[in-house]
Design an enzyme around this catalytic site. Structure first.
Site, mmCIF file in Angstrom:
data_model
loop_
_atom_site.group_PDB
_atom_site.id
_atom_site.type_symbol
_atom_site.label_atom_id
_atom_site.label_comp_id
_atom_site.label_asym_id
_atom_site.label_seq_id
_atom_site.Cartn_x
_atom_site.Cartn_y
_atom_site.Cartn_z
ATOM 1 N N CYS A 99 0.850 -1.199 0.001
ATOM 2 C CA CYS A 99 -0.197 -0.106 -0.042
ATOM 3 C C CYS A 99 0.651 1.341 -0.029
ATOM 4 C CB CYS A 99 -0.914 -0.030 1.197
ATOM 5 S SG CYS A 99 -1.870 -1.510 1.779
ATOM 6 N N CYS A 102 2.508 3.185 -3.302
ATOM 7 C CA CYS A 102 1.679 4.277 -3.993
ATOM 8 C C CYS A 102 1.207 5.333 -2.876
ATOM 9 C CB CYS A 102 0.355 3.748 -4.703
ATOM 10 S SG CYS A 102 0.949 2.568 -6.067
ATOM 11 N N CYS A 244 -28.155 -8.541 11.503
ATOM 12 C CA CYS A 244 -29.494 -7.899 11.670
ATOM 13 C C CYS A 244 -30.634 -8.622 10.845
ATOM 14 C CB CYS A 244 -29.491 -6.133 11.235
ATOM 15 S SG CYS A 244 -29.405 -5.131 12.550
#
Lengths: 283, 108, 138
Positions: A99, A102, A244
């Site tokens: 990560c 960049c 839920c």
């Protein structure tokens, strides 16, 4: 007879929560001394809902649960942030990139959590944060995608979210996002499962009331991913949606499904104006 | 060794001699209690951190015996006296023999 | 297999004894306390236990103990499958004989702290913590 009695009892139970209405508390949510916007005027598009103040789920929790979120160190969700920090710097995939290759430090992600899900014009798709992370992984890094709601993904979302902590949620619902907003809204008001409950039944019409021992919140997702004491780990937005809907005794949609992407756009936009809190701590 | 075990410790960087400071520790660990069963109904064997110690320059601050009732990601908060500059050494002992360490220096 | 009335009663009695959980748990608690104190008397003052009245989830219940001058504090959960939680042994550099942690409670029950005080005597404090069961699967 017995059935009728039970039904009558059930009706009583359903109407009973009003008696116990506790509502949100008036405490102040400040994390490491930084005050969060945890209650604010509802965005204009919520006028039709009858809700004029949007409230973070933090206000519906017991003091001891609340306290765990006030200090970054006390927040067990921050363990995942530490773990994702290692992943951030780890070179993976055929492009031999991390990560950081960049994006440099994770601070560069400030503001990102606040605007996701976000329309990606180039790809012509609505992207959740998890989808964006996986697009980076597969297209930029040549690495394998993370499982949508796996521990690595949820930790990475926590690391990205914490960079935006305190910033107002600002998810766009106009332009190409409008159709997702409408679809998500339809899902929000649809009664699912054997219990025939919609999101709105609990989180719009009964927030502040108790469903058995659970103090119902507005179902805001500004604090996601959230460290749930029940799971002793981080829970992602779609994971919570699934939980839920499952609790209504329905067949649920899958994490990362078009339905949940749309629902996330809609629910996130109901929190426009609240501070990003992720990773928050909930019961 | 449980995977991804990561100690986190919060200690002030400096203190005045003789000052009492608050220390907080958190370590990522599932603390498998031995009471749970897997999807096939088989008991999942206990695997916990069973002891935590904090020492300063070789002298004990606290030594905790831990049982399976300690929550996942064990958290401790306590107070220590800092008589001089030196190092706090934190040690967690896993059931499987692994030992996790962290050291924090305090200036006076 | 045939049972006489007497045998059946005896079996029932044995089964009832087996399922009187508080009885068994209390025995385990008593044993743990006896092992820690060597059977010494327990004073009511000298150790403070701070625990929530209601814990939203039994998986992570914050708890704090404090006993000025104590050399050790043992923490027990009377209603857990095994009552032991932790024993804090305070060294010479402990600035106070107090500590906080997060614990698991299998349900509503008493949490007990036993402190070994500076003079070698023991003190006890207990508090009932209600563990709520959520409407939404917890």
């Amino acid at each position: 007879m017995k059935y009728k009695t039970l039904t009558a009892f059930a009706a009583l139970v359903i109407s009973a929560p009003i008696v116990f209405a506790g509502g949100a508390d008036d405490d102040t949510l400040s994390i490491d001394g930084e005050v969060m916007v945890s209650k604010t005027a509802a965005p204009a598009h919520m006028a039709e809902t009858g809700i004029d103040t949007i409230i973070s789920g933090w206000h519906f929790r017991e003091d001891d649960t609340q306290a765990m979120q006030l200090d970054t160190f006390d927040n067990p969700g921050m363990i995942a942030v530490d773990q994702a920090m290692d992943a951030w710097k780890t070179v993976e995939g055929t492009a031999e990139k991390s990560c950081a290759s960049c994006h440099e430090g994770p601070e560069s992600m400030a503001g990102v959590r606040a605007v996701y899900p976000k329309w990606n014009a180039e790809a012509g798709e609505m992207r959740t944060l998890a989808m964006q992370v996986n697009t980076c992984r597969t297209e930029q890094m040549g690495a394998e995608a993370y499982k949508y709601d796996g521990a690595q993904m949820t930790a990475m979302e926590a690391l990205i979210s914490v960079q935006s902590r305190g910033m107002p949620v600002n998810v766009a619902i106009d332009g190409p996002a409008a159709e997702y907003y409408e679809k998500g809204k339809e899902i929000y008001y649809t009664r699912y499962g054997q219990l025939e409950l919609s999101c709105a039944n609990c989180h719009e019409q009964n927030y502040g009331n108790f469903i058995r021992a659970d103090h119902l919140s507005q179902g805001q997702i500004n604090g996601f991913p959230t460290y749930r004491l029940k799971n002793a780990g981080l829970v992602q937005t779609h994971n919570r949606f699934r939980g839920c809907i499952r609790d209504t005794r329905a067949e649920t949609f899958a994490v990362g499904s078009p339905e949940f992407i749309a629902l996330e756009v809609y629910v996130a936009s109901r929190g426009n104006g609240l501070s990003v809190e992720g990773p928050s701590v909930r019961q | 060794m449980a995977s991804g075990v990561k100690p986190r410790v919060k200690v002030p960087k400096s203190a005045s001699a003789g000052e009492a400071i608050v220390i907080k520790t958190l370590i990522s660990h599932p603390m498998e209690s031995g009471q749970r069963k897997d999807s096939n109904g088989n008991a999942i064997p206990r695997s916990i951190i069973n002891r935590f110690t904090c020492e300063f320059n070789g002298q004990s601050v606290v030594d905790v015996t831990m049982e399976p009732a300690i929550s996942t990601n064990p958290y401790f908060e306590f107070e220590a006296t800092v008589p001089e500059a030196g190092d706090f050494v934190f040690t967690w002992y896993d059931d499987d023999g692994s030992v996790y360490n962290d050291t924090q220096s305090v200036a006076v | 297999m045939d049972f006489t009335r007497r045998e059946t009663l005896a079996l029932g009695g044995a089964a009832a004894l087996t399922f009187v959980l508080p009885f068994r748990a209390n025995a385990a608690v008593d044993d743990a306390i006896a092992e820690f104190t060597g059977g010494a008397a327990l004073a009511d003052a000298g150790v403070e236990l701070t625990a929530p009245e209601i814990a939203e989830n039994g998986n992570t219940v914050p708890i704090a103990v404090s006993a000025p001058g104590a050399t050790a504090i043992m923490l027990l959960a009377a209603g857990n499958p095994t009552p032991g939680v932790a024993t804090f042994n305070f060294g010479p550099l402990a600035a106070s004989q107090s500590a906080s942690t997060r614990m698991r409670l299998a349900g509503t029950q008493d949490v007990i702290a036993i402190a070994k005080l500076a003079d070698g005597s023991f003190a006890r404090s207990a508090k009932t913590v209600k563990v709520t069961i959520g409407g939404c699967g917890g």
